[in-house]
Design a protein around this motif. Structure first.
Motif, short mmCIF file in Angstrom:
data_model
loop_
_atom_site.label_atom_id
_atom_site.label_comp_id
_atom_site.label_asym_id
_atom_site.label_seq_id
_atom_site.Cartn_x
_atom_site.Cartn_y
_atom_site.Cartn_z
N VAL A 54 -60.95 32.28 -39.23
CA VAL A 54 -62.09 32.47 -38.68
C VAL A 54 -63.02 32.82 -39.82
CG1 VAL A 54 -61.20 33.57 -36.62
CG2 VAL A 54 -61.40 35.07 -38.78
N LEU A 55 -64.40 32.41 -39.62
CA LEU A 55 -65.45 32.69 -40.48
C LEU A 55 -66.42 33.81 -40.40
CD1 LEU A 55 -66.94 31.07 -42.98
CD2 LEU A 55 -68.28 29.97 -41.09
N ALA A 56 -66.52 34.62 -41.70
CA ALA A 56 -67.37 35.46 -41.36
C ALA A 56 -68.95 35.12 -41.27
CB ALA A 56 -67.47 36.51 -42.63
N VAL A 57 -69.55 35.63 -40.13
CA VAL A 57 -71.00 35.20 -39.72
C VAL A 57 -71.77 35.70 -40.97
CG1 VAL A 57 -72.85 35.51 -38.53
CG2 VAL A 57 -70.73 35.26 -37.59
N GLY A 58 -72.77 34.70 -41.69
CA GLY A 58 -73.71 34.77 -42.63
C GLY A 58 -73.22 34.93 -43.87
N VAL A 65 -56.48 35.24 -37.84
CA VAL A 65 -56.58 36.02 -36.62
C VAL A 65 -55.20 35.49 -35.73
CG1 VAL A 65 -57.56 36.52 -34.46
CG2 VAL A 65 -59.03 36.30 -36.47
N SER A 66 -54.53 36.19 -35.08
CA SER A 66 -53.49 35.95 -34.26
C SER A 66 -53.84 34.89 -33.51
CB SER A 66 -52.75 37.04 -33.71
OG SER A 66 -51.72 36.80 -32.80
N ASP A 67 -53.05 33.89 -32.96
CA ASP A 67 -53.32 33.01 -32.06
C ASP A 67 -53.62 33.73 -30.55
OD1 ASP A 67 -53.37 30.71 -33.49
OD2 ASP A 67 -51.16 30.36 -32.95
N LYS A 68 -52.98 34.97 -30.28
CA LYS A 68 -53.22 35.68 -29.09
C LYS A 68 -54.34 36.67 -29.19
CE LYS A 68 -48.12 35.80 -28.99
NZ LYS A 68 -47.12 36.68 -29.15
N GLU A 69 -55.33 36.42 -30.10
CA GLU A 69 -56.45 37.48 -30.22
C GLU A 69 -57.66 36.62 -30.44
OE1 GLU A 69 -55.78 40.33 -33.40
OE2 GLU A 69 -53.84 40.87 -32.83
N GLU A 70 -59.07 37.19 -30.13
CA GLU A 70 -60.16 36.69 -30.30
C GLU A 70 -60.37 37.38 -31.64
OE1 GLU A 70 -61.93 34.33 -28.76
OE2 GLU A 70 -60.07 34.23 -27.59
N PRO A 71 -61.37 36.80 -32.36
CA PRO A 71 -62.06 37.11 -33.68
C PRO A 71 -62.74 38.56 -33.55
CG PRO A 71 -62.74 34.88 -33.46
CD PRO A 71 -62.02 35.38 -32.15
N SER A 72 -62.42 39.40 -34.51
CA SER A 72 -63.22 40.51 -34.32
C SER A 72 -64.66 40.48 -34.66
CB SER A 72 -62.59 41.53 -35.41
OG SER A 72 -62.76 41.08 -36.82
N VAL A 76 -66.41 34.62 -36.48
CA VAL A 76 -66.54 33.54 -35.32
C VAL A 76 -65.47 32.43 -35.61
CG1 VAL A 76 -68.74 33.88 -34.87
CG2 VAL A 76 -68.28 32.11 -36.36
N ARG A 77 -65.13 31.66 -34.55
CA ARG A 77 -64.13 30.33 -34.78
C ARG A 77 -64.99 29.54 -35.70
NH1 ARG A 77 -59.42 30.05 -31.37
NH2 ARG A 77 -59.34 31.66 -30.27
N TYR A 78 -64.37 28.63 -36.46
CA TYR A 78 -64.99 27.49 -37.19
C TYR A 78 -65.43 26.47 -36.00
CZ TYR A 78 -63.77 28.80 -41.76
OH TYR A 78 -63.35 29.66 -42.88
#
Length: 110
Positions: A54-58, A65-72, A76-78
């Motif tokens: 996942v990419l940090a916004v800004g 991130v675990s495949d079972k989780e959403e990004p914190s 965001v996802r690439y």
């Protein structure tokens, strides 16, 4: 009278063969050491098994991130098709100078 056979002649023919084998082995080892085993390239995955990047916004920061989780929050996802898979691959290098803004648009890093 029977004279004993001089074995030094029989064995002297083996030394050049042993020397050749030793030289070939030494040359092979030296060639491998000098080339660094070129052609055998190690590639490291961006994330481990069961994870996605996942990419940090800004910013250019990233995480896994675990495949079972959403990004914190803040990550965001690439964008689809532009996900780095291996360290140093096309998209890994691209995201060193680009990021996503709060609207999800790709922007150059300030």
């Amino acid at each position: 009278m029977i004279t004993p056979r001089n074995d030094s002649r029989a064995t002297s023919g083996l030394w050049p063969q042993k020397a050749r084998i030793a030289a070939v082995l030494a040359s092979t080892v030296a060639a491998l050491a000098l080339t660094g085993c070129a052609g055998w390239e190690y590639r490291e995955n961006v994330c481990g098994s069961g994870e996605y990047p996942v990419l940090a916004v800004g910013s250019t920061g990233s995480a896994c991130v675990s495949d079972k989780e959403e990004p914190s929050a803040g990550y965001v996802r690439y964008p689809k098709g532009r996900v780095p898979q291996e360290v140093g691959d096309k998209w890994d290098v691209y995201w060193e100078t680009h990021t996503l803004d709060e609207d999800g648009k790709t922007v150059d890093v300030p």
